[in-house]
Design an enzyme around this catalytic site. Structure first.
Site, PDB file in Angstrom:
ATOM      1  N   ILE A  58       0.954  -1.225   0.240  1.00  0.00           N
ATOM      2  CA  ILE A  58      -0.047   0.036   0.025  1.00  0.00           C
ATOM      3  C   ILE A  58       0.879   1.394   0.115  1.00  0.00           C
ATOM      4  CG2 ILE A  58      -1.663   1.222   1.302  1.00  0.00           C
ATOM      5  CD1 ILE A  58      -2.904  -1.261   0.037  1.00  0.00           C
TER       6      ILE A  58
ATOM      7  N   ASP B 128      10.323   3.694   6.696  1.00  0.00           N
ATOM      8  CA  ASP B 128      10.218   2.268   6.966  1.00  0.00           C
ATOM      9  C   ASP B 128      11.050   1.706   7.663  1.00  0.00           C
ATOM     10  OD1 ASP B 128       8.522   0.456   4.650  1.00  0.00           O
ATOM     11  OD2 ASP B 128       9.824  -0.747   5.904  1.00  0.00           O
TER      12      ASP B 128
ATOM     13  N   LYS C 250     -11.242  -5.991   9.078  1.00  0.00           N
ATOM     14  CA  LYS C 250     -10.962  -6.900  10.243  1.00  0.00           C
ATOM     15  C   LYS C 250     -11.267  -6.271  11.594  1.00  0.00           C
ATOM     16  CE  LYS C 250      -8.230 -10.121   7.565  1.00  0.00           C
ATOM     17  NZ  LYS C 250      -8.520  -9.624   6.329  1.00  0.00           N
TER      18      LYS C 250
ATOM     19  N   LYS D 198      -6.312  -2.859  15.099  1.00  0.00           N
ATOM     20  CA  LYS D 198      -6.794  -1.953  14.288  1.00  0.00           C
ATOM     21  C   LYS D 198      -7.879  -1.039  14.662  1.00  0.00           C
ATOM     22  CE  LYS D 198      -3.976  -2.065  10.594  1.00  0.00           C
ATOM     23  NZ  LYS D 198      -3.185  -0.896  10.230  1.00  0.00           N
TER      24      LYS D 198
ATOM     25  N   SER E 195      -1.416  -7.902  -2.614  1.00  0.00           N
ATOM     26  CA  SER E 195      -0.612  -7.005  -1.903  1.00  0.00           C
ATOM     27  C   SER E 195       0.449  -8.257  -1.145  1.00  0.00           C
ATOM     28  CB  SER E 195      -1.188  -6.265  -0.575  1.00  0.00           C
ATOM     29  OG  SER E 195      -1.991  -7.408   0.252  1.00  0.00           O
TER      30      SER E 195
END
Length: 537
Positions: free
Chosen positions: A195, A215, A313, A325, A355
């Site tokens: 993403i 990152d 989710k 999340k 992904s």
């Protein structure tokens, strides 16, 4: 005389020797030529017969590339343009699509490369269906060229994820959105992931002043930095790569302050359900506390917008990943009630096809290995979207945000995982093996739901609390939230459990809050007061 006769005899002998040598040489050279030609013919026979649908610029370029290889031979083009039909382009005939099935069979074509623009989605689907009828494999530009030239790697590398969706690709192009990012300094966390990297590519089109890549993986950061450089120079966009983790407050403060970040797109997370289930403490430490630290630094440094990449989710989560999340959403909603410097918003995704670590590449590798393709349950279903849709949704959320928003995309009906597995096998030119007769090429094996997985996913808690936005396919969900004291208590309990390395306690606390946060008892709301009046906007 004797001398002459003797010399003549030697001359005759020499002549005969020369003749024999010449004859042998001639015969040998012809034999060599025959062998060479036979070998060439053999090589030509071994080349895969390929046809290209689309005789436009992309198709002609593909044919030119393939003609320089020894692994593929272009037999012809198919094109809807009647003025091209019957002509030859570089010696390659252009045929009518109406003759596709017969031409494919007559010329023993094994692969059809589709060189049609993304806008021709319905046409691509019809061509794919014809290819299934003819029993020929389908590849899509641009990946198909790499596949055919290399002659190696997964046979499905050229399959376009959009062709697996039983719906039209959602058009998320709104020109006015660009104004939100043009000339701004934007930080993308998890920039090297699926993403994150697509977000960076799409951001370039809006010409921000700078993209700050953040990152924790050196390889991922290096890869996206190299991938962006050329286009970034063309667009006049600065690229600044930074190694770091979102759990390191000091590192976040340094990067955000020094680069004067204005917008944060937060895609860094541990997202694989079984992996987080097996690494409870690190999953919570990164996904929950990392998000909290990043959000706090964003407020401290005056970042104007913060978009969290969440997940379907998060709705009534069964597993820890979904719980992390949901709790991240609750933290940001709580912070929004106590500051007006930063606009927080969240975007819930379905499964993103293609992904890293997702279902599609796993199925591709399993089919390439001859099977079996592993499906958790014959009735399992998911909402699916492409990485392009997912990334564009994040950008739209940033533009639409009013503060504390949860955005969801209308992705149609959830799709069967089993049906997608079957479609992938068919697109590879293979057949699903019948479990009774044993006929077919690739077996599908059911392995059962893994820890933390649900049979079906949801995108929102209550369909009655969805509200429209500027885009007909994007909705804003109005949902229950926790108070500041409840969030503080939740985080305190989680921290104590982490400090004690008590994984069972970490899991029970996280899931308890994430599942119960929609109930009025957790909100402290009296039953005689409408819940909607107490909900976060």
């Amino acid at each position: 005389m004797t001398t002459w006769l003797g010399g003549g005899s030697r001359a005759v002998e020499m002549g005969i020797g020369v003749g024999v040598f010449a004859f042998a040489g001639l015969t040998g050279s012809r034999a060599l030529a025959v062998k060479v030609l036979s070998g060439t013919r053999h090589q030509l026979c071994k080349r895969r017969k390929v046809a290209i649908f689309g005789a436009g610029t992309a198709g002609v370029r593909a044919a030119s590339t393939l003609s320089r290889t020894t692994s593929a031979q272009v037999a012809g083009f198919f094109d809807d343009n009647r003025s091209l039909q019957g002509m030859e382009i570089g010696g390659v005939p252009v045929w009518s699509p109406e003759a596709m099935v017969s031409k494919i069979r007559k010329h023993h074509i094994e692969t059809l490369v589709i060189a049609l623009p993304d806008a021709a989605q319905s046409r691509r689907a019809r061509v794919r269906d014809l290819c299934e009828t003819a029993g020929v494999k389908v590849e899509f530009l641009p990946n198909s060229i790499d596949l055919l030239v290399s002659g190696a790697g997964p046979r499905l590398r050229g399959v376009d994820a959009r062709d697996l969706l039983d719906r039209q690709n959602v058009d998320l192009n709104l020109p006015e959105v660009g104004a939100n990012y043009t000339g701004r300094v934007i930080m993308v966390t998890g920039a090297g992931g699926s993403i994150g990297s697509e977000l960076c590519q799409q951001l370039l089109n809006f010409r921000p002043a700078k993209i700050v890549l953040f990152d924790m993986s050196e390889f991922n950061l290096y890869s996206i930095d190299m991938a962006l450089k050329r286009r970034a120079e063309e667009f006049g966009v600065d690229i600044e790569p930074y190694l770091g983790t979102i759990t390191d407050r000091a590192r976040l403060q340094h990067v955000i302050r020094s680069q004067r970040v204005e917008i944060i797109l937060h895609a860094a997370a541990y997202k694989h359900v079984p992996m987080v289930e097996g690494n409870v403490v690190e999953g919570v430490r990164n996904n929950i506390f990392g998000t909290k630290r990043l959000a706090e630094v964003a407020v401290e440094t005056g970042v104007s917008q913060f978009v969290l990449v969440s997940s379907d989710k998060a709705v009534r989560p069964k597993g820890l990943m979904g719980a992390t999340k949901r709790i991240s959403e609750l933290i940001l909603q709580d912070m929004q009630t106590r500051n007006d410097r930063t606009k927080f918003s969240m975007v819930r995704f379905g499964n993103v096809l293609g992904s890293s670590g997702s279902m599609l590449p796993l199925f591709v590798s399993q089919i390439d290995a001859g099977g079996p393709v592993t499906v958790t349950h014959p009735d399992a279903s998911r909402y699916f979207m492409t990485v392009q849709e997912a990334s564009r949704l994040v950008l739209l959320a940033g533009a639409f945000a009013e503060g504390g928003d949860v955005f969801v995309l209308d992705m149609g009906e959830p799709q069967s995982i089993l049906a997608i597995a079957k479609k992938l096998i068919q697109l590879s030119g293979l057949a699903v093996r019948d479990p009774i007769s044993g006929e077919g090429d690739v077996e599908i094996a059911f392995i059962g739901l893994r820890p933390g997985e649900k049979l079906h996913e949801e995108l929102f808690w209550d369909p009655d609390n969805l509200f429209s936005t500027h885009h007909p396919k994007i909705f804003r969900a109005q949902e229950a939230c926790l108070s500041q004291f409840e969030v503080a208590g939740l985080l305190r309990e989680l921290q104590h459990a982490i400090d004690a390395s008590d994984e069972d306690r970490v899991r029970s606390v996280a899931l308890g809050y994430a599942r119960g946060c929609s109930q009025t008892r957790r909100l402290g709301i009296s039953h005689d007061v409408p819940v909607r009046e107490k909900r976060c906007l």
